[in-house]
Motif scaffolding. Structure first.
Motif, PDB file in Angstrom:
ATOM      1  N   LEU A 102       0.820  -1.204   0.000  1.00 34.97           N
ATOM      2  CA  LEU A 102       0.000   0.000   0.000  1.00 34.97           C
ATOM      3  C   LEU A 102       0.858   1.259   0.000  1.00 34.97           C
ATOM      4  N   MET A 115      -1.664   5.143   2.760  1.00 29.20           N
ATOM      5  CA  MET A 115      -2.509   4.289   3.600  1.00 29.20           C
ATOM      6  C   MET A 115      -3.449   5.093   4.498  1.00 29.20           C
ATOM      7  N   VAL A 132      -7.480   4.878   4.057  1.00 33.15           N
ATOM      8  CA  VAL A 132      -7.757   3.768   4.959  1.00 33.15           C
ATOM      9  C   VAL A 132      -9.194   3.256   4.824  1.00 33.15           C
ATOM     10  N   PRO A 167      -2.578  -6.868   2.540  1.00 35.90           N
ATOM     11  CA  PRO A 167      -1.345  -6.096   2.425  1.00 35.90           C
ATOM     12  C   PRO A 167      -0.114  -6.940   2.768  1.00 35.90           C
ATOM     13  N   ALA A 174       3.253  -1.800   3.748  1.00 33.69           N
ATOM     14  CA  ALA A 174       2.750  -0.482   3.358  1.00 33.69           C
ATOM     15  C   ALA A 174       3.864   0.535   3.463  1.00 33.69           C
ATOM     16  N   SER A 215       4.818   4.418   4.272  1.00 30.58           N
ATOM     17  CA  SER A 215       4.325   5.615   4.943  1.00 30.58           C
ATOM     18  C   SER A 215       5.500   6.334   5.584  1.00 30.58           C
ATOM     19  N   VAL A 238      -1.974  -4.431   8.319  1.00 30.84           N
ATOM     20  CA  VAL A 238      -0.597  -4.244   7.860  1.00 30.84           C
ATOM     21  C   VAL A 238       0.341  -4.569   9.019  1.00 30.84           C
TER      22      VAL A 238
END
Length: 247
Positions: free
Chosen positions: A38, A41, A45, A59, A62, A64, A83
């Motif tokens: 992802l 995220m 969401v 997932p 992810a 971020s 995640v």
């Protein structure tokens, strides 16, 4: 060959995802993917929470930003979506030319990892090309890794490593089991995103890269592509399956 199914970084299909999220994720699932990496995220969401289960997707990980931010929304989103590994995709380029800055960034990520661990979430870092200048007798990325808590994992973008001037294969061999994810991509090994191509169609030693990291989840990604990116993903899957990888 990895024990994990192939994943795909959804940034690859970001334009289609923005235009029609449901149709895009349905198409990704229809290509055989069961796992996706992802991005965005927190902002997505609610969307991901609704659509990923609908199309049988989970997932693998992810991306971020994790440093210098409020972690609560990131960790909350990760828990909602299931995640278990959140990877910081980019620490600013100027960090990697200064030893003290590299150590500071590693310590900051270690602190994030301790917070995330309380929620059973693992933290990691993903490289670009600018982490590979020489620093203290090694590459800046490896100096960074030397200062990371063992609980922090690495996602090596093998293409950007090669662009950065190192052998992705040798890097993976040196880092060993610290590498839990790899970005598998191909192209002319330049900084031009639009010169990226389907895996197996460019200059990357893909088979050797995969062999150097059997423990790592393989995540297909194209930062950009001159053509239909879904065609590039299809061709990438075909090539990787010819090497024994599975969806």
């Amino acid at each position: 060959m990895s024990q994990f199914p192939l994943s795909v970084q959804l940034y690859t299909v970001r334009e289609a995802l923005a235009a029609d999220p449901a149709a895009t994720l349905e198409r990704i699932a229809g290509m055989g993917f069961a796992t996706v990496e992802l991005f965005g995220m927190v902002e997505r969401v609610d969307l991901f929470e609704e659509l990923l289960p609908r199309f049988g997707l989970t997932p693998s990980s992810a991306h971020s930003t994790l440093l210098g931010i409020d972690l609560v929304p990131v960790l909350d989103a990760a828990r909602r979506l299931g995640v278990t590994t959140v990877i910081d995709p980019n620490i600013r380029a100027e960090t990697w030319t200064d030893s003290d800055a590299v150590v500071l960034a590693a310590n900051e990520l270690n602190a994030v990892a301790r917070v995330a661990a309380d929620l059973d979430i693992t933290v990691g870092y993903h490289n670009h090309w600018w982490e590979f200048g020489e620093l203290d007798g090694t590459t800046a990325l490896e100096a960074f890794a030397d200062n990371l808590d063992p609980a922090v994992v690495l996602e090596v973008d093998t293409y950007w490593a090669q662009v950065g001037g190192v052998s992705a294969v040798s890097l993976l061999e040196r880092l060993g089991d610290r590498v839990r994810f790899i970005h598998v991509k191909d192209g002319d090994i330049s900084r031009d995103d639009r010169a990226q191509v389907a895996v197996g169609s460019g200059r990357m030693p893909v088979a050797e890269v995969l062999a150097a990291a059997p423990q790592a989840v393989r995540v297909i990604e194209l930062d950009d592509f001159e053509g239909d990116v879904f065609d590039a993903l299809t061709d990438s899957i075909t090539f990787l399956r010819s090497l024994g990888e599975t969806l």
